[in-house]
Scaffold this active site. Sequence first.
Site, short mmCIF file in Angstrom:
data_model
loop_
_atom_site.label_atom_id
_atom_site.label_comp_id
_atom_site.label_asym_id
_atom_site.label_seq_id
_atom_site.Cartn_x
_atom_site.Cartn_y
_atom_site.Cartn_z
N CYS A 1 -17.96 0.95 54.67
CA CYS A 1 -18.61 0.77 55.93
C CYS A 1 -18.49 -0.59 56.60
O CYS A 1 -17.74 -1.35 55.94
CB CYS A 1 -19.90 1.19 55.57
SG CYS A 1 -21.15 1.33 56.74
N HIS B 1 -22.59 -8.82 52.46
CA HIS B 1 -21.22 -9.45 52.75
C HIS B 1 -20.27 -9.01 51.43
O HIS B 1 -19.38 -9.96 51.33
CB HIS B 1 -21.34 -11.04 52.90
CG HIS B 1 -22.38 -11.22 54.09
ND1 HIS B 1 -21.95 -10.58 55.29
CD2 HIS B 1 -23.54 -11.83 54.40
CE1 HIS B 1 -23.11 -10.92 56.25
NE2 HIS B 1 -23.86 -11.76 55.56
N THR C 1 -28.60 7.02 54.26
CA THR C 1 -29.83 6.33 54.25
C THR C 1 -29.65 4.95 54.93
O THR C 1 -28.69 4.19 54.77
CB THR C 1 -30.70 6.16 52.71
OG1 THR C 1 -29.47 5.43 52.15
CG2 THR C 1 -30.89 7.41 52.23
N LYS D 1 -32.42 0.38 61.77
CA LYS D 1 -33.69 0.65 61.82
C LYS D 1 -34.29 0.40 63.24
O LYS D 1 -35.16 1.06 63.43
CB LYS D 1 -34.55 -0.42 60.67
CG LYS D 1 -34.48 -1.95 61.26
CD LYS D 1 -35.17 -2.69 60.25
CE LYS D 1 -34.40 -3.08 58.91
NZ LYS D 1 -33.08 -3.55 59.09
C1 LIG Z 1 -23.47 -0.57 54.17
C2 LIG Z 1 -24.19 -0.66 55.50
C3 LIG Z 1 -25.62 -0.65 55.06
C4 LIG Z 1 -26.60 -0.89 56.04
N1 LIG Z 1 -27.84 -0.80 55.90
C5 LIG Z 1 -28.74 -1.13 56.79
C6 LIG Z 1 -30.33 -0.63 56.69
O1 LIG Z 1 -30.38 -0.40 55.35
N2 LIG Z 1 -30.96 -0.98 57.36
C7 LIG Z 1 -30.62 -1.34 58.73
O2 LIG Z 1 -31.31 -1.45 59.76
N3 LIG Z 1 -29.22 -1.56 58.99
C8 LIG Z 1 -28.35 -1.24 58.09
N4 LIG Z 1 -26.94 -1.62 58.42
C9 LIG Z 1 -26.61 -1.72 59.67
C10 LIG Z 1 -26.75 -0.79 60.74
O3 LIG Z 1 -26.12 0.40 59.99
C11 LIG Z 1 -25.59 -1.05 61.96
O4 LIG Z 1 -26.14 -2.10 62.57
C12 LIG Z 1 -25.60 -0.06 62.86
O5 LIG Z 1 -25.41 1.19 62.13
C13 LIG Z 1 -24.71 -0.41 63.94
O6 LIG Z 1 -24.52 0.54 65.01
P1 LIG Z 1 -23.52 0.66 66.05
O7 LIG Z 1 -24.01 1.74 67.38
O8 LIG Z 1 -23.42 -0.75 66.79
O9 LIG Z 1 -22.18 0.99 65.24
P2 LIG Z 1 -21.68 2.48 64.89
O10 LIG Z 1 -22.73 3.46 64.66
O11 LIG Z 1 -20.59 2.55 64.30
O12 LIG Z 1 -21.35 2.96 66.65
C14 LIG Z 1 -20.05 2.43 67.52
C15 LIG Z 1 -19.39 3.54 67.94
O13 LIG Z 1 -18.44 3.28 69.01
C16 LIG Z 1 -17.38 4.02 68.83
N5 LIG Z 1 -16.16 3.63 69.73
C17 LIG Z 1 -15.60 2.31 69.45
N6 LIG Z 1 -14.70 1.85 70.21
C18 LIG Z 1 -14.65 3.28 70.84
C19 LIG Z 1 -13.82 3.59 71.86
N7 LIG Z 1 -12.69 2.79 72.37
N8 LIG Z 1 -13.85 4.86 72.44
C20 LIG Z 1 -14.76 6.00 72.14
N9 LIG Z 1 -15.73 5.34 70.94
C21 LIG Z 1 -15.53 4.08 70.51
C22 LIG Z 1 -17.10 4.05 67.44
O14 LIG Z 1 -16.36 5.28 67.01
C23 LIG Z 1 -18.48 4.31 67.07
O15 LIG Z 1 -18.92 5.59 66.77
C24 LIG Z 1 -26.04 -1.13 57.45
C25 LIG Z 1 -24.66 -1.24 57.83
C26 LIG Z 1 -23.83 -0.90 56.83
C27 LIG Z 1 -22.41 -0.89 57.01
#
Ligand SMILES: Cc1cc2nc3c(=O)[nH]c(=O)nc-3n(C[C@H](O)[C@H](O)[C@H](O)COP(=O)(O)OP(=O)(O)OC[C@H]3O[C@@H](n4cnc5c(N)ncnc54)[C@H](O)[C@@H]3O)c2cc1C
Length: 382
Positions: free
Chosen positions: A317, A273, A49, A350
């Site tokens: 996470c 944090h 979620t 979100k």
């Molecule tokens: C515990 C927790 C709770 C949260 N709660 C909320 C919430 O309630 N609401 C909200 O809006 N946000 C929330 N967030 C924040 C939100 O989940 C993140 O901001 C968001 O998921 C980040 O997405 P991303 O695509 O940047 O990272 P990710 O989804 O981690 O995607 C990055 C991707 O890059 C890939 N990658 C990296 N390097 C390489 C490489 N060299 N080669 C190939 N692939 C690579 C990784 O494997 C990964 O799949 C929460 C985060 C956490 C940790």
Amino acid sequence: MTTHYDAIVLGIGAMGSATLYHLAKRGLNVLGIEQFEIPHEMGSSHGLTRIIRLAYYEDSSYVPLLRRAYDLWDTLETEADEKLFYQTGSIDMGPEDSEVFAGSLQSCIEHDLEHEVLTADELNKRFPGYQMPAETMAVFQPQGGLLVPERCIVAHSEIAQQHGATLHTGETVQSWDVLADGRVQVTTNNATYTADKLAICGGAWVYKHVPSLSGIAVPERQVLIWQETKTPEWFTPERFPVWNAIVDEGRYYGFPEFNPAGDTPGMKFGRYHHLDETCDPDTVDRNPNTDDEKILRDFSERYFPQGAGKTLSMKACMFTNTPDEHWILDTLPDTPQVTVAGGFSGHGFKMASVIGEIMADLTQNSTTDHDIGLHRLARFNN
Ligand SMILES: Cc1cc2nc3c(=O)[nH]c(=O)nc-3n(C[C@H](O)[C@H](O)[C@H](O)COP(=O)(O)OP(=O)(O)OC[C@H]3O[C@@H](n4cnc5c(N)ncnc54)[C@H](O)[C@@H]3O)c2cc1C
């Protein structure tokens, strides 16, 4: 086999899957490269979620992006023929002068959002799972709710593929370069590709792909907990809105008892944090321990006592924090054919749907009609 693409998307998590989807829908020949499977539990987007809310204490200027994000999630649900958003209402609570309460209320007033202000007494009576102290004030915003993150990522990825995107999983990007003719060359553990454009959506790894973001997009270990509820009828999505709270112990967020798959029930919550542990995403400790559990349990026993039953599950996470906790959405200064999305500072999911649209705009045209003034790289030069 084609090794040249209009665009390559590095990282197919929340932001990369949405970017791939928008680029593919616009007819570009795109390749997405993901080092793990889709979805996975190694980054920032797992745990069943994520909160979505219109009221935005972090800065009220996010509200127009949120409105567009809601519309795009709705479109994705229709295209995927799958429910991805569940409306529960959202609560933002804390002392009257706190950032969470006062900022949320300000965003509701500024953007004319439907809302109610509740005292602690009104809050605890209306939603009895909550047991907040007398000084608490709360904003209830009815359109708040939750998204199912793993399913959102799968939906974006599958629909991108239906529009012709190529997806490589289990393949790691090792480096990228700009060639003399302006094309971008991407080297992985399997192959070398070229593209006109590269969108870097590397999550906690982003600084490894854009070294100038070292010390600016900083990964931090987080832990989520699911606890058994003692009065389950108080913790259903109908009676228990998603929440953000600021209390003596810090800032926390949480969810009703909910899992579309039916297993791992429990009240889920976390602390922003958590234990203030910066980390390297390749070596972070992904096994939650008794210190992780204690800080979370101490909180729930005080404020959600009927949700503080036995621990059912914990997961680690990562946040990726910027100094001002706003995001990074931009083209790189000397290489406009490379765009970056990162530093989501614990509040990006979100808006992944609209971030994908913005990244597609930047990748395709180096500009966007969305207001991304808060998220430009140049702010770190001052
Ligand atoms: C515990 C927790 C709770 C949260 N709660 C909320 C919430 O309630 N609401 C909200 O809006 N946000 C929330 N967030 C924040 C939100 O989940 C993140 O901001 C968001 O998921 C980040 O997405 P991303 O695509 O940047 O990272 P990710 O989804 O981690 O995607 C990055 C991707 O890059 C890939 N990658 C990296 N390097 C390489 C490489 N060299 N080669 C190939 N692939 C690579 C990784 O494997 C990964 O799949 C929460 C985060 C956490 C940790």
